[in-house]
Scaffold this motif. Structure first.
Motif, PDB file in Angstrom:
ATOM      1  N   PHE A 140      -4.261  -1.322 -13.258  1.00 20.79           N
ATOM      2  CA  PHE A 140      -4.738  -2.566 -12.672  1.00 20.79           C
ATOM      3  C   PHE A 140      -3.504  -3.442 -12.539  1.00 20.79           C
ATOM      4  O   PHE A 140      -2.721  -3.585 -13.491  1.00 20.79           O
ATOM      5  CB  PHE A 140      -5.772  -3.254 -13.573  1.00 20.79           C
ATOM      6  CG  PHE A 140      -5.973  -4.698 -13.217  1.00 20.79           C
ATOM      7  CD1 PHE A 140      -6.627  -5.057 -12.038  1.00 20.79           C
ATOM      8  CD2 PHE A 140      -5.470  -5.700 -14.025  1.00 20.79           C
ATOM      9  CE1 PHE A 140      -6.786  -6.400 -11.689  1.00 20.79           C
ATOM     10  CE2 PHE A 140      -5.634  -7.040 -13.690  1.00 20.79           C
ATOM     11  CZ  PHE A 140      -6.292  -7.379 -12.512  1.00 20.79           C
ATOM     12  N   THR A 141      -3.304  -4.028 -11.373  1.00 19.31           N
ATOM     13  CA  THR A 141      -2.120  -4.843 -11.122  1.00 19.31           C
ATOM     14  C   THR A 141      -2.528  -6.187 -10.533  1.00 19.31           C
ATOM     15  O   THR A 141      -3.390  -6.250  -9.656  1.00 19.31           O
ATOM     16  CB  THR A 141      -1.150  -4.122 -10.154  1.00 19.31           C
ATOM     17  OG1 THR A 141      -0.784  -2.860 -10.722  1.00 19.31           O
ATOM     18  CG2 THR A 141       0.096  -4.944  -9.894  1.00 19.31           C
ATOM     19  N   TYR A 142      -1.891  -7.225 -11.012  1.00 20.21           N
ATOM     20  CA  TYR A 142      -2.099  -8.582 -10.515  1.00 20.21           C
ATOM     21  C   TYR A 142      -0.705  -9.121 -10.192  1.00 20.21           C
ATOM     22  O   TYR A 142       0.156  -9.184 -11.062  1.00 20.21           O
ATOM     23  CB  TYR A 142      -2.780  -9.421 -11.597  1.00 20.21           C
ATOM     24  CG  TYR A 142      -3.257 -10.800 -11.198  1.00 20.21           C
ATOM     25  CD1 TYR A 142      -2.996 -11.368  -9.952  1.00 20.21           C
ATOM     26  CD2 TYR A 142      -3.976 -11.555 -12.103  1.00 20.21           C
ATOM     27  CE1 TYR A 142      -3.454 -12.628  -9.627  1.00 20.21           C
ATOM     28  CE2 TYR A 142      -4.443 -12.829 -11.789  1.00 20.21           C
ATOM     29  CZ  TYR A 142      -4.166 -13.358 -10.548  1.00 20.21           C
ATOM     30  OH  TYR A 142      -4.615 -14.618 -10.226  1.00 20.21           O
TER      31      TYR A 142
ATOM     32  N   GLU B 130      -6.290  -1.942  -8.041  1.00 21.70           N
ATOM     33  CA  GLU B 130      -6.098  -0.764  -8.887  1.00 21.70           C
ATOM     34  C   GLU B 130      -5.495   0.323  -8.021  1.00 21.70           C
ATOM     35  O   GLU B 130      -5.846   0.467  -6.851  1.00 21.70           O
ATOM     36  CB  GLU B 130      -7.431  -0.297  -9.484  1.00 21.70           C
ATOM     37  CG  GLU B 130      -7.908  -1.223 -10.577  1.00 21.70           C
ATOM     38  CD  GLU B 130      -9.054  -0.640 -11.385  1.00 21.70           C
ATOM     39  OE1 GLU B 130      -9.010   0.559 -11.726  1.00 21.70           O
ATOM     40  OE2 GLU B 130      -9.973  -1.410 -11.678  1.00 21.70           O
ATOM     41  N   GLY B 131      -4.585   1.069  -8.589  1.00 18.89           N
ATOM     42  CA  GLY B 131      -3.948   2.154  -7.857  1.00 18.89           C
ATOM     43  C   GLY B 131      -2.970   2.888  -8.749  1.00 18.89           C
ATOM     44  O   GLY B 131      -2.608   2.410  -9.825  1.00 18.89           O
ATOM     45  N   LYS B 132      -2.541   4.037  -8.275  1.00 19.37           N
ATOM     46  CA  LYS B 132      -1.541   4.829  -8.986  1.00 19.37           C
ATOM     47  C   LYS B 132      -0.194   4.605  -8.315  1.00 19.37           C
ATOM     48  O   LYS B 132      -0.036   4.904  -7.132  1.00 19.37           O
ATOM     49  CB  LYS B 132      -1.871   6.332  -8.896  1.00 19.37           C
ATOM     50  CG  LYS B 132      -3.027   6.780  -9.704  1.00 19.37           C
ATOM     51  CD  LYS B 132      -3.169   8.290  -9.570  1.00 19.37           C
ATOM     52  CE  LYS B 132      -4.366   8.797 -10.342  1.00 19.37           C
ATOM     53  NZ  LYS B 132      -4.497  10.257 -10.217  1.00 19.37           N
ATOM     54  N   PRO B 133       0.785   4.083  -9.061  1.00 19.02           N
ATOM     55  CA  PRO B 133       2.118   3.955  -8.462  1.00 19.02           C
ATOM     56  C   PRO B 133       2.640   5.328  -8.070  1.00 19.02           C
ATOM     57  O   PRO B 133       2.370   6.320  -8.751  1.00 19.02           O
ATOM     58  CB  PRO B 133       2.967   3.359  -9.584  1.00 19.02           C
ATOM     59  CG  PRO B 133       1.994   2.800 -10.562  1.00 19.02           C
ATOM     60  CD  PRO B 133       0.736   3.602 -10.427  1.00 19.02           C
ATOM     61  N   LEU B 134       3.348   5.394  -6.958  1.00 18.02           N
ATOM     62  CA  LEU B 134       3.938   6.672  -6.564  1.00 18.02           C
ATOM     63  C   LEU B 134       4.942   7.074  -7.627  1.00 18.02           C
ATOM     64  O   LEU B 134       5.806   6.293  -8.017  1.00 18.02           O
ATOM     65  CB  LEU B 134       4.626   6.562  -5.204  1.00 18.02           C
ATOM     66  CG  LEU B 134       3.689   6.401  -4.019  1.00 18.02           C
ATOM     67  CD1 LEU B 134       4.491   6.256  -2.723  1.00 18.02           C
ATOM     68  CD2 LEU B 134       2.744   7.581  -3.910  1.00 18.02           C
TER      69      LEU B 134
ATOM     70  N   PRO C 289       0.782  -1.250   0.000  1.00 20.08           N
ATOM     71  CA  PRO C 289       0.000   0.000   0.000  1.00 20.08           C
ATOM     72  C   PRO C 289       0.813   1.299   0.000  1.00 20.08           C
ATOM     73  O   PRO C 289       0.440   2.232  -0.725  1.00 20.08           O
ATOM     74  CB  PRO C 289      -0.863  -0.133   1.258  1.00 20.08           C
ATOM     75  CG  PRO C 289      -1.043  -1.606   1.418  1.00 20.08           C
ATOM     76  CD  PRO C 289       0.282  -2.196   1.001  1.00 20.08           C
ATOM     77  N   PRO C 290       1.939   1.403   0.712  1.00 20.13           N
ATOM     78  CA  PRO C 290       2.691   2.658   0.664  1.00 20.13           C
ATOM     79  C   PRO C 290       3.317   2.983  -0.699  1.00 20.13           C
ATOM     80  O   PRO C 290       3.754   4.107  -0.928  1.00 20.13           O
ATOM     81  CB  PRO C 290       3.794   2.470   1.711  1.00 20.13           C
ATOM     82  CG  PRO C 290       3.315   1.382   2.602  1.00 20.13           C
ATOM     83  CD  PRO C 290       2.471   0.501   1.750  1.00 20.13           C
TER      84      PRO C 290
ATOM     85  N   GLU D 255      -4.320   5.904  -3.886  1.00 21.93           N
ATOM     86  CA  GLU D 255      -5.683   5.502  -4.263  1.00 21.93           C
ATOM     87  C   GLU D 255      -5.767   4.011  -4.557  1.00 21.93           C
ATOM     88  O   GLU D 255      -6.369   3.590  -5.548  1.00 21.93           O
ATOM     89  CB  GLU D 255      -6.157   6.311  -5.482  1.00 21.93           C
ATOM     90  CG  GLU D 255      -6.105   7.809  -5.273  1.00 21.93           C
ATOM     91  CD  GLU D 255      -6.326   8.598  -6.558  1.00 21.93           C
ATOM     92  OE1 GLU D 255      -6.944   8.064  -7.492  1.00 21.93           O
ATOM     93  OE2 GLU D 255      -5.867   9.751  -6.618  1.00 21.93           O
ATOM     94  N   ILE D 256      -5.178   3.182  -3.700  1.00 18.63           N
ATOM     95  CA  ILE D 256      -5.151   1.739  -3.935  1.00 18.63           C
ATOM     96  C   ILE D 256      -6.437   1.093  -3.443  1.00 18.63           C
ATOM     97  O   ILE D 256      -6.954   1.438  -2.388  1.00 18.63           O
ATOM     98  CB  ILE D 256      -3.911   1.096  -3.282  1.00 18.63           C
ATOM     99  CG1 ILE D 256      -3.745  -0.346  -3.751  1.00 18.63           C
ATOM    100  CG2 ILE D 256      -3.968   1.189  -1.772  1.00 18.63           C
ATOM    101  CD1 ILE D 256      -2.394  -0.949  -3.407  1.00 18.63           C
ATOM    102  N   GLU D 257      -6.973   0.194  -4.272  1.00 13.97           N
ATOM    103  CA  GLU D 257      -8.182  -0.541  -3.922  1.00 13.97           C
ATOM    104  C   GLU D 257      -7.977  -2.004  -4.298  1.00 13.97           C
ATOM    105  O   GLU D 257      -7.874  -2.353  -5.475  1.00 13.97           O
ATOM    106  CB  GLU D 257      -9.387   0.032  -4.672  1.00 13.97           C
ATOM    107  CG  GLU D 257     -10.690  -0.587  -4.235  1.00 13.97           C
ATOM    108  CD  GLU D 257     -11.878   0.072  -4.917  1.00 13.97           C
ATOM    109  OE1 GLU D 257     -12.789  -0.670  -5.309  1.00 13.97           O
ATOM    110  OE2 GLU D 257     -11.890   1.306  -5.063  1.00 13.97           O
TER     111      GLU D 257
END
Length: 177
Positions: free
Chosen positions: A136-138, A121-125, A94-95, A99-101
């Motif tokens: 989208f990340t798996y 789903e989230g925006k990489p820092l 998460p860090p 906006e990670i879900e």
């Protein structure tokens, strides 16, 4: 009535199942991979992994919107520490994102091997002034022969409905040597 049946057949004709082909991706792992993916060029690898460890295998689609990688590194974890590995990544992923879900965060078994699986789903820092895009990340994490193996797939959200089931089928075919 005949027109609607014709439209249904036409729609089914254009909605094709993805073609997966078994590939030996590394000396330790093989899996079925979408034929829509190709190996990244040296230039793509250098640009995407600047200053980071180059993956053992890296693929993308023709538009370079999709990213599929496999990376292994030696680790202090033992092969039966996968549940501890999950606790570690539950707090360390998460860090790295805004906006990670999460839609998946669990231990799974694939072909007799235990993995930690994440889908989100989230925006990489972003580094510097760059603006990161939503992805989208798996991810699959596992331990194999005193090494940490990370299998990663990501794409923009507008491609998620197409690629999520394909990535799922690819990941379910993972086999270690």
């Amino acid at each position: 009535m005949i027109k609607s049946i014709g439209l249904i057949f036409l729609a089914l004709f254009f909605v094709q199942e993805p073609v997966l082909k078994k590939q030996k991706l590394t000396d330790y792992l093989s899996m079925e991979v979408s034929t829509e993916l190709r190996k990244m060029t040296q230039q793509e690898l250098s640009a995407k992994f600047l200053g980071a460890r180059i993956p053992d295998a890296a693929m993308t689609d023709e538009q370079s919107a999709v990213e599929f990688t496999i990376t292994a590194s030696s680790t202090f974890w033992q092969d039966d520490d996968v549940s501890l590995l999950k606790e570690f990544y539950d707090s360390s992923i998460p860090p790295l994102f805004q906006e990670i879900e999460f839609s998946q965060k669990e231990l799974v078994e694939i072909n007799g091997k235990e993995f930690v699986a994440y889908q989100f789903e989230g925006k990489p820092l972003a580094e510097g002034n760059r603006s990161a895009e939503q992805r989208f990340t798996y991810l699959l994490y596992t331990l194999h022969k005193n090494g940490l193996v990370v299998i990663s797939f990501s794409c923009p959200p507008y491609l998620k409905s197409k690629w999520q089931p394909i990535a799922q089928k690819m990941f379910e075919s993972t086999k270690f040597r």
